[in-house]
Design a protein around this motif. Structure first.
Motif, PDB file in Angstrom:
ATOM      1  N   TRP A 192       0.835  -1.211   0.000  1.00  0.00           N
ATOM      2  CA  TRP A 192       0.000   0.000   0.000  1.00  0.00           C
ATOM      3  C   TRP A 192       0.866   1.256   0.000  1.00  0.00           C
ATOM      4  O   TRP A 192       0.597   2.211  -0.716  1.00  0.00           O
ATOM      5  CB  TRP A 192      -0.926   0.005   1.231  1.00  0.00           C
ATOM      6  CG  TRP A 192      -2.129  -0.879   1.055  1.00  0.00           C
ATOM      7  CD1 TRP A 192      -2.524  -1.520  -0.082  1.00  0.00           C
ATOM      8  CD2 TRP A 192      -3.087  -1.222   2.060  1.00  0.00           C
ATOM      9  NE1 TRP A 192      -3.668  -2.238   0.141  1.00  0.00           N
ATOM     10  CE2 TRP A 192      -4.044  -2.068   1.457  1.00  0.00           C
ATOM     11  CE3 TRP A 192      -3.234  -0.920   3.407  1.00  0.00           C
ATOM     12  CZ2 TRP A 192      -5.122  -2.591   2.150  1.00  0.00           C
ATOM     13  CZ3 TRP A 192      -4.313  -1.431   4.095  1.00  0.00           C
ATOM     14  CH2 TRP A 192      -5.254  -2.262   3.482  1.00  0.00           C
ATOM     15  N   TYR A 240       1.072   4.041  -2.913  1.00  0.00           N
ATOM     16  CA  TYR A 240       0.659   5.393  -2.533  1.00  0.00           C
ATOM     17  C   TYR A 240       1.735   6.412  -2.896  1.00  0.00           C
ATOM     18  O   TYR A 240       1.467   7.448  -3.514  1.00  0.00           O
ATOM     19  CB  TYR A 240       0.357   5.426  -1.030  1.00  0.00           C
ATOM     20  CG  TYR A 240       0.036   6.810  -0.503  1.00  0.00           C
ATOM     21  CD1 TYR A 240      -1.100   7.500  -0.930  1.00  0.00           C
ATOM     22  CD2 TYR A 240       0.863   7.424   0.435  1.00  0.00           C
ATOM     23  CE1 TYR A 240      -1.390   8.766  -0.443  1.00  0.00           C
ATOM     24  CE2 TYR A 240       0.572   8.685   0.937  1.00  0.00           C
ATOM     25  CZ  TYR A 240      -0.554   9.352   0.491  1.00  0.00           C
ATOM     26  OH  TYR A 240      -0.851  10.591   0.971  1.00  0.00           O
ATOM     27  N   SER A 250       0.044   8.515  -5.722  1.00  0.00           N
ATOM     28  CA  SER A 250      -0.914   9.464  -5.131  1.00  0.00           C
ATOM     29  C   SER A 250      -0.322  10.451  -4.143  1.00  0.00           C
ATOM     30  O   SER A 250      -0.979  11.421  -3.769  1.00  0.00           O
ATOM     31  CB  SER A 250      -2.030   8.682  -4.406  1.00  0.00           C
ATOM     32  OG  SER A 250      -2.603   7.731  -5.263  1.00  0.00           O
ATOM     33  N   MET A 261      -4.247   8.238   3.287  1.00  0.00           N
ATOM     34  CA  MET A 261      -4.731   7.408   2.171  1.00  0.00           C
ATOM     35  C   MET A 261      -6.250   7.334   2.147  1.00  0.00           C
ATOM     36  O   MET A 261      -6.860   7.219   1.083  1.00  0.00           O
ATOM     37  CB  MET A 261      -4.149   5.991   2.279  1.00  0.00           C
ATOM     38  CG  MET A 261      -2.633   5.929   2.176  1.00  0.00           C
ATOM     39  SD  MET A 261      -2.053   4.212   2.139  1.00  0.00           S
ATOM     40  CE  MET A 261      -0.339   4.410   2.576  1.00  0.00           C
ATOM     41  N   ASP A 278      -6.423  11.482   0.252  1.00  0.00           N
ATOM     42  CA  ASP A 278      -6.253  11.082  -1.152  1.00  0.00           C
ATOM     43  C   ASP A 278      -7.258  10.037  -1.639  1.00  0.00           C
ATOM     44  O   ASP A 278      -7.272   9.694  -2.824  1.00  0.00           O
ATOM     45  CB  ASP A 278      -4.824  10.573  -1.363  1.00  0.00           C
ATOM     46  CG  ASP A 278      -3.793  11.659  -1.062  1.00  0.00           C
ATOM     47  OD1 ASP A 278      -3.854  12.701  -1.727  1.00  0.00           O
ATOM     48  OD2 ASP A 278      -2.976  11.461  -0.153  1.00  0.00           O
ATOM     49  N   VAL A 296      -7.539   6.815  -1.561  1.00  0.00           N
ATOM     50  CA  VAL A 296      -7.082   5.623  -2.286  1.00  0.00           C
ATOM     51  C   VAL A 296      -7.401   4.354  -1.499  1.00  0.00           C
ATOM     52  O   VAL A 296      -7.215   3.245  -2.009  1.00  0.00           O
ATOM     53  CB  VAL A 296      -5.563   5.696  -2.583  1.00  0.00           C
ATOM     54  CG1 VAL A 296      -5.260   6.841  -3.522  1.00  0.00           C
ATOM     55  CG2 VAL A 296      -4.752   5.803  -1.301  1.00  0.00           C
TER      56      VAL A 296
END
Length: 731
Positions: free
Chosen positions: A36, A40, A44, A84, A88, A90
């Protein structure tokens, strides 16, 4: 900015975490986190607000959460993955909970609210902001995550831009240090305060640090001389113990220098001796008191510097005995006595409380800490991760809102937009027609919520009414509304009287206040003011009032019963001719002498008194004494109707009726002496006298005729000198 070689890398800190908390995440979970994070930061990630490697920052805070505060898996996940999810988008909370078997939703929501709060408020140093932070966080773990993040920021503050360092350091001192102090996180509090001083006043910090280092050798020598004989005596108690000297923090030394207004060299208690006993829970108190008796036997204690937080612990759970004793070389030394458990609680605060959950102590913890103990059924250090149902309602009796400028205001829970308006200013409250809360129009009865941004809407034609008293909850708003309503009622009553006087003048009728009072009672009004208000509002027909008034006057004038008086109860009374004082010259306003006026009956002014004029509603002028009991209210409320007045000429023979209240021993001879004294005065005459007696005292009211206040003062002095007279007052 490039890290120095002394600072560990991401790999080092990861390996350290893995070694100390191997069981926190399974191998599969660690791999999932790594995937992750790689995705990320590759696709992102946006530059964060902190310098250096963001992964290093995240892992460092996670280490503080685990090692120094004692939080667990859920809290660490929430902090690591917050951006996250919230920033963002995600990841989702459901994905995290599914993969890790946790419940991070409340923590991530709390972190999001706190971030919004920071963006909204410009007054981080206020007590209100600390309370609002706790209220917004809901879950205690959110506050602890924020604390851990701030601690790491302070540790790497030298990496931040120079212009940002001071504001961050001040924030730590004003907001976070008091917050962690209340939680019992003393080690973190001390570090935050010292680091804050280092960046806000580096010169003082460096000076104290340098002097501490210079005196280190002599300080250690003295501590050894103090401890050695004490160790021998304590060993005879039969308990395991440790004893050590601890130098006080730089910040606390700086506070002593400021408070005592002295130099570093004059601060005697630069260190404290700490005795830590290793005993079972049931023997803790007895062992501590036994150790205290040993210390007190060896060194003379100062009774004014003794603190017993063993019998009654501090609200944050702190337990210890503190005493200051006279050591070698006649120096005062602070000694702290506690157990291993108490010491761990003093150093680690909440984390230690959770660890010692199983102990049944008499601790006087705050209500929220007692709730934590009840909820944490698992005695392990990380049991706090089972707190998902716990809500932090530490300040649930208060609500905090912002002005459009970002200023924070505290109000009681249930407060309305109208309460808020009155809390800002009375004029704003009385003209309030509604509010704009978070950009939306709301009525005055809108109940405020934490974090609302409130703008008060007003109208110049708005007036309070009785229903407002049911809307507000604060005493300030309620009192101001009542006061304003009374002022409105008074103005309405004056308007009603003005209307009646104008009509009566047109109808060639004399307006008598006595008849008006009787007519008001006859029509069911409690006061004449209520009667006049009804006239002003149109509830009473003025023509009906005229007819009823004429009928009442006729009845009273020709009723023979009004002429009958009991001879037994007769008391001669002075009638005050209203024009009697017009023979003396009274200058009113701008040296006007031929002005119609009346002497006020509430204070009965006479020639020589300091006086002022008051323009009445009817347009006439009434003369009052400066020390009239009604003067302060008239001046405060109707200053624009006050006009100057003074006596300028005296005519021979002019007299004024004055009533004196005399209190004395109940003896008929005293009354006879008073009347005899007055009769001998050539220019003073007695108009009436009435006497009552009770409980061995008499109270008499004498009405005499005098020509001026000098004559009055002289007769009062003479009466006061009669034996048995206790008090003579002008009514």
């Amino acid at each position: 900015m490039q890290k120095t070689s002394l600072q560990p890398t991401v790999g080092h800190i990861y390996a350290r975490l893995l070694k100390s908390h191997a069981s926190l995440f399974s191998f599969e979970e660690r791999m999932k986190l790594r995937r992750w994070y790689k995705q990320y930061f590759r696709h992102s990630f946006k530059p964060a607000q902190y310098p250096g490697d963001p992964v290093y920052f995240k892992l460092s805070v996670a280490e503080i959460l685990l090692n120094e505060i004692g939080l667990g898996k859920t809290s660490v996940l929430a902090f690591l993955l917050y951006e996250m999810v919230e920033t963002d988008k995600v990841l989702t909370v459901k994905e995290i909970d599914k993969e890790f078997g946790t419940s991070v939703g409340m923590l991530i929501t709390g972190l999001s609210k706190v971030r919004e709060l920071y963006a909204k408020s410009a007054s981080l140093e206020s007590e209100n902001f600390r309370k609002l932070l706790l209220t917004f966080a809901e879950d205690l773990r959110v506050v602890l995550i924020i604390v851990a993040e701030q601690l790491h920021v302070m540790r790497i503050l030298h990496e931040y831009p120079e212009d940002a360092r001071k504001s961050i350091a001040m924030e730590s001192s004003f907001l976070y240090a008091p917050l962690v102090h209340r939680m019992g996180l003393y080690a973190i509090k001390t570090e935050l305060e010292d680091l804050s001083l280092k960046f806000t006043n580096r010169e003082i910090y460096s000076d104290i640090a340098h002097k501490l280092n210079e005196t280190k050798q002599s300080r250690e020598k003295y501590i050894h001389a103090f401890i050695q004989p004490l160790q021998e005596k304590l060993a005879l108690m039969g308990h395991e113990f440790s004893i050590k000297g601890r130098t006080k923090s730089i910040h606390s030394i700086y506070n002593k220098i400021k408070k005592q207004n002295t130099a570093f060299e004059n601060i005697y208690d630069l260190f404290a001796i700490r005795i830590i006993l290793d005993v079972p829970p049931e023997k803790e108190k007895a062992a501590c008191w036994q150790a205290y008796s040993v210390v007190a036997d060896m060194y003379q204690p100062n009774p004014n510097r003794f603190r017993d937080w063993l019998s009654i612990p501090k609200s944050n759970g702190y337990e210890s005995l503190h005493t200051t004793v006279l050591g070698p070389q006649n120096k005062w030394v602070e000694v702290q006595i506690r157990t291993v458990r108490m010491d761990e609680i003093a150093e680690k605060g909440l984390a230690a409380h959770w660890k010692y959950k199983g102990l049944k102590t008499d601790s006087g913890m705050d209500e929220w800490l007692r709730n934590i103990r009840d909820i944490l059924e698992n005695p392990e250090l990380n049991a706090v991760d089972f707190m998902d149902e716990f809500k932090l309602n530490l300040y649930n009796e208060e609500v905090f809102v912002f002005t459009p400028n970002g200023d924070l205001h505290k109000l009681p829970k249930g407060a309305t937009a109208l309460d808020f308006a009155f809390s800002i200013h009375t004029n704003l409250g009385t003209k309030c027609v509604g509010a704009k809360v978070n950009g939306k129009n709301v009525p005055i009865k809108y109940v405020l919520k934490n974090g609302d941004q409130v703008e008060v809407l007003t109208s110049p034609t708005q007036k309070p009414n009785q229903s407002w008293l049911k809307i507000v909850v604060t005493s300030k708003a309620r009192n101001k509304i009542r006061q304003t309503l009374k002022e409105i009622e008074f103005k309405d009553a004056e308007l009603g009287r003005e209307i009646l006087m104008r009509r009566f003048k047109n109808w060639k009728l004399d307006l008598d206040d006595g008849y008006i009072s009787k007519l008001a009672r006859k029509k069911g009004y409690k006061t004449v003011s209520d009667f006049y208000q009804a006239l002003a509002s149109g509830k009473l027909d003025i023509f009906v009032v005229r007819d009823d008034y004429i009928e009442l006057v006729k009845k009273e004038t020709f009723d023979p019963a009004t002429e009958l008086r009991s001879a037994e109860s007769f008391t001669k009374e002075a009638t005050v001719p209203e024009g009697i004082a017009k023979e003396d010259v009274l200058v009113v306003g701008q040296d006007l002498k031929q002005v119609e006026y009346k002497l006020a009956k509430c204070c009965n002014p006479i020639y020589g008194d300091e006086v002022f004029g008051f323009v009445s509603v009817s347009g006439g002028i009434k003369i009052h004494r400066v020390n009239c009991s009604n003067a302060p209210q008239m001046i405060a409320r109707y200053g624009y109707r006050i006009i100057p007045a003074r006596w300028s000429g005296k005519f021979e023979g002019t007299q004024y009726p004055i009533t004196l209240r005399i209190v004395g021993r109940d003896d008929i001879g005293i009354v006879a002496n008073i009347t005899s004294l007055i009769s001998k005065e050539k220019e003073i005459s007695l108009r009436s006298i009435s006497v009552d007696s009770s409980a061995g005292l008499f109270e008499g009211h004498l009405t005499i005729m005098v020509s001026d206040n000098q004559q009055l003062n002289l007769i009062v002095k003479k009466i006061s000198q009669i034996k048995g007279v206790k008090q003579v007052l002008r009514s």
